[in-house]
Design an enzyme around this catalytic site. Structure first.
Site, PDB file in Angstrom:
ATOM      1  N   TYR A  36       0.917  -1.236  -0.106  1.00 59.10           N
ATOM      2  CA  TYR A  36      -0.083   0.072  -0.130  1.00 59.10           C
ATOM      3  C   TYR A  36       0.944   1.256  -0.117  1.00 59.10           C
ATOM      4  O   TYR A  36       0.527   2.023  -0.771  1.00 59.10           O
ATOM      5  CB  TYR A  36      -0.943  -0.124   1.213  1.00 59.10           C
ATOM      6  CG  TYR A  36      -1.738   1.270   1.362  1.00 59.10           C
ATOM      7  CD1 TYR A  36      -3.042   1.320   0.398  1.00 59.10           C
ATOM      8  CD2 TYR A  36      -1.613   2.163   2.125  1.00 59.10           C
ATOM      9  CE1 TYR A  36      -3.948   2.566   0.407  1.00 59.10           C
ATOM     10  CE2 TYR A  36      -2.393   3.282   2.297  1.00 59.10           C
ATOM     11  CZ  TYR A  36      -3.465   3.559   1.515  1.00 59.10           C
ATOM     12  OH  TYR A  36      -4.258   4.683   1.562  1.00 59.10           O
TER      13      TYR A  36
ATOM     14  N   LYS B 261       1.476   4.058  -3.135  1.00 58.89           N
ATOM     15  CA  LYS B 261       0.926   5.594  -3.024  1.00 58.89           C
ATOM     16  C   LYS B 261       2.109   6.416  -3.013  1.00 58.89           C
ATOM     17  O   LYS B 261       2.286   7.509  -3.693  1.00 58.89           O
ATOM     18  CB  LYS B 261       0.287   5.701  -1.661  1.00 58.89           C
ATOM     19  CG  LYS B 261      -0.919   5.159  -1.159  1.00 58.89           C
ATOM     20  CD  LYS B 261      -1.850   5.700  -2.234  1.00 58.89           C
ATOM     21  CE  LYS B 261      -3.428   5.154  -1.813  1.00 58.89           C
ATOM     22  NZ  LYS B 261      -4.504   5.805  -2.800  1.00 58.89           N
TER      23      LYS B 261
HETATM   24  N1  LIG Z   1      -9.305   6.110   5.218  1.00 57.36           N
HETATM   25  C1  LIG Z   1      -8.131   6.470   5.419  1.00 57.36           C
HETATM   26  O1  LIG Z   1      -7.494   6.663   6.452  1.00 57.36           O
HETATM   27  C2  LIG Z   1      -7.281   7.009   4.214  1.00 57.36           C
HETATM   28  C3  LIG Z   1      -6.134   7.591   4.408  1.00 57.36           C
HETATM   29  C4  LIG Z   1      -5.188   8.024   3.516  1.00 57.36           C
HETATM   30  C5  LIG Z   1      -5.378   7.684   2.169  1.00 57.36           C
HETATM   31  N2  LIG Z   1      -6.809   7.003   2.033  1.00 57.36           N
HETATM   32  C6  LIG Z   1      -7.229   6.965   0.729  1.00 57.36           C
HETATM   33  O2  LIG Z   1      -8.539   7.246   0.147  1.00 57.36           O
HETATM   34  C7  LIG Z   1      -9.199   6.731  -0.768  1.00 57.36           C
HETATM   35  C8  LIG Z   1     -10.343   5.980  -0.268  1.00 57.36           C
HETATM   36  O3  LIG Z   1     -10.500   5.479   0.932  1.00 57.36           O
HETATM   37  P1  LIG Z   1     -11.432   4.985   1.922  1.00 57.36           P
HETATM   38  O4  LIG Z   1     -10.805   5.093   3.253  1.00 57.36           O
HETATM   39  O5  LIG Z   1     -12.567   5.746   1.538  1.00 57.36           O
HETATM   40  O6  LIG Z   1     -11.833   3.514   1.506  1.00 57.36           O
HETATM   41  P2  LIG Z   1     -13.127   2.931   1.477  1.00 57.36           P
HETATM   42  O7  LIG Z   1     -14.116   3.260   2.426  1.00 57.36           O
HETATM   43  O8  LIG Z   1     -12.750   1.254   1.594  1.00 57.36           O
HETATM   44  O9  LIG Z   1     -13.680   3.022  -0.099  1.00 57.36           O
HETATM   45  C9  LIG Z   1     -13.030   2.649  -1.184  1.00 57.36           C
HETATM   46  C10 LIG Z   1     -13.552   3.109  -2.292  1.00 57.36           C
HETATM   47  O10 LIG Z   1     -12.878   2.680  -3.497  1.00 57.36           O
HETATM   48  C11 LIG Z   1     -13.497   1.844  -4.611  1.00 57.36           C
HETATM   49  N3  LIG Z   1     -12.832   0.807  -4.985  1.00 57.36           N
HETATM   50  C12 LIG Z   1     -11.977  -0.124  -4.555  1.00 57.36           C
HETATM   51  N4  LIG Z   1     -11.520  -0.615  -5.611  1.00 57.36           N
HETATM   52  C13 LIG Z   1     -12.201  -0.325  -6.902  1.00 57.36           C
HETATM   53  C14 LIG Z   1     -12.152  -0.450  -8.181  1.00 57.36           C
HETATM   54  N5  LIG Z   1     -11.067  -1.799  -8.581  1.00 57.36           N
HETATM   55  N6  LIG Z   1     -12.597   0.123  -9.037  1.00 57.36           N
HETATM   56  C15 LIG Z   1     -13.406   1.184  -8.673  1.00 57.36           C
HETATM   57  N7  LIG Z   1     -13.619   1.370  -7.248  1.00 57.36           N
HETATM   58  C16 LIG Z   1     -12.800   0.724  -6.437  1.00 57.36           C
HETATM   59  C17 LIG Z   1     -14.634   1.054  -3.469  1.00 57.36           C
HETATM   60  O11 LIG Z   1     -15.617   0.464  -4.167  1.00 57.36           O
HETATM   61  P3  LIG Z   1     -16.590  -0.629  -3.588  1.00 57.36           P
HETATM   62  O12 LIG Z   1     -17.857  -0.011  -2.754  1.00 57.36           O
HETATM   63  O13 LIG Z   1     -17.165  -1.471  -4.849  1.00 57.36           O
HETATM   64  O14 LIG Z   1     -15.811  -1.512  -2.860  1.00 57.36           O
HETATM   65  C18 LIG Z   1     -14.970   2.082  -2.476  1.00 57.36           C
HETATM   66  O15 LIG Z   1     -15.945   2.934  -2.870  1.00 57.36           O
HETATM   67  C19 LIG Z   1      -8.188   5.505  -1.153  1.00 57.36           C
HETATM   68  O16 LIG Z   1      -7.527   5.783  -2.163  1.00 57.36           O
HETATM   69  C20 LIG Z   1      -7.284   5.365   0.113  1.00 57.36           C
HETATM   70  O17 LIG Z   1      -5.986   4.574   0.023  1.00 57.36           O
HETATM   71  C21 LIG Z   1      -7.525   6.694   3.224  1.00 57.36           C
END
Ligand SMILES: NC(=O)c1ccc[n+]([C@@H]2O[C@H](COP(=O)([O-])OP(=O)(O)OC[C@H]3O[C@@H](n4cnc5c(N)ncnc54)[C@H](OP(=O)(O)O)[C@@H]3O)[C@@H](O)[C@H]2O)c1
Length: 233
Positions: free
Chosen positions: A154, A158
């Protein structure tokens, strides 16, 4: 935008809709995407960032509906989970899966939407990265990351996304397209819950920097930003 049906993506979509933008909700699950789009008054497209055909169809829809794309938010991302990412026990299949979504998915989307972005005035690409992708923070023994687990796929995906951001920013400067990466901060979503983390930061708070970059009048380009300013590369 990608992954717009839940988590930080849904909050970015909501923030953009509240600021008067027409949001195209890209979601793997068509029903969930439609639900989000209805709530926001936008439109939904089925969109899996790892699937060429799905991306091609999404581009065709956006072209037919609007003829251009002002902002591409590459938000979809996966952690890869806790197995097969530790040094000495790395599963290359896990690495490939994570890179396929977090890095190659962004290339696939950016390349596919470039013709529509070129038709917009002041177009922007916003890559949702992560502070874990900061080489500076990861190599600083005094940073909080020094004491967190060392999952390989991961953060590496990034860090590569950050490089991609810099390179696309340079390549697309002549087209007037701003390309930036954002770090949402550790945010309570399904993503972090699945890793056993209990966090207070809301999805709306995690979304704020992407919403800001999508709507600020004079966008920077080639930057890696969190709420209070640049993240060190
Ligand atoms: N949460 C944190 O603390 C955090 C911190 C830093 C960065 N981020 C980044 O923020 C972004 C969103 O994270 P989140 O925490 O909101 O995660 P999340 O709640 O797990 O949501 C992830 C989203 O990505 C979609 N997704 C995954 N694989 C996909 C694919 N192959 N094609 C299209 N959509 C896909 C999922 O769709 P489905 O519903 O179909 O699974 C969901 O809508 C990510 O890039 C993550 O790396 C998050």
């Amino acid at each position: 935008m990608t992954g717009a049906n839940r988590g930080i993506g849904a909050a970015i979509a909501q923030g953009l809709a509240e600021r008067g933008m027409t949001v195209i909700v890209g979601a793997r699950d068509a029903a969930s995407g439609e639900q989000t789009a209805q709530r926001l008054g936008g439109r939904a497209v089925p969109l899996d960032v790892t699937d060429d055909g799905s991306v091609r169809d999404a581009v065709a829809h956006v072209e037919q509906w609007y003829g251009r794309l002002d902002v591409l938010v590459n938000n979809a991302g996966i952690s890869g989970g806790g197995v097969g990412q530790l040094a000495g026990d790395v599963d290359l299949a896990v690495m490939r899966t994570v890179f396929d979504t977090n890095l190659f998915g962004v290339v696939r989307l950016t390349e596919a939407f470039l013709p529509l972005l070129r038709r917009a005035d002041d177009a922007r690409v916003i890559n949702v990265s992560s502070g874990t992708g900061s080489l500076t923070w990861q190599s600083d023994p005094g940073h909080a990351f020094a004491s967190t687990g060392v999952a390989l796929a991961y953060p590496a995906s990034k860090a590569a996304l950050n490089m991609l951001t810099v390179l696309y920013a340079k390549a697309l400067a002549a087209d007037g397209i701003a390309v930036n990466a954002v770090a949402p901060g550790a945010t309570a979503t399904d993503f972090t819950a699945a890793l056993g983390l209990s966090l207070e930061r809301t999805a709306e708070q995690g979304a704020a920097i992407a919403v800001h970059l999508a709507t600020v009048p004079d966008s920077p380009t080639g930057a890696f930003l969190q709420d209070d300013g640049p993240v060190p590369w």
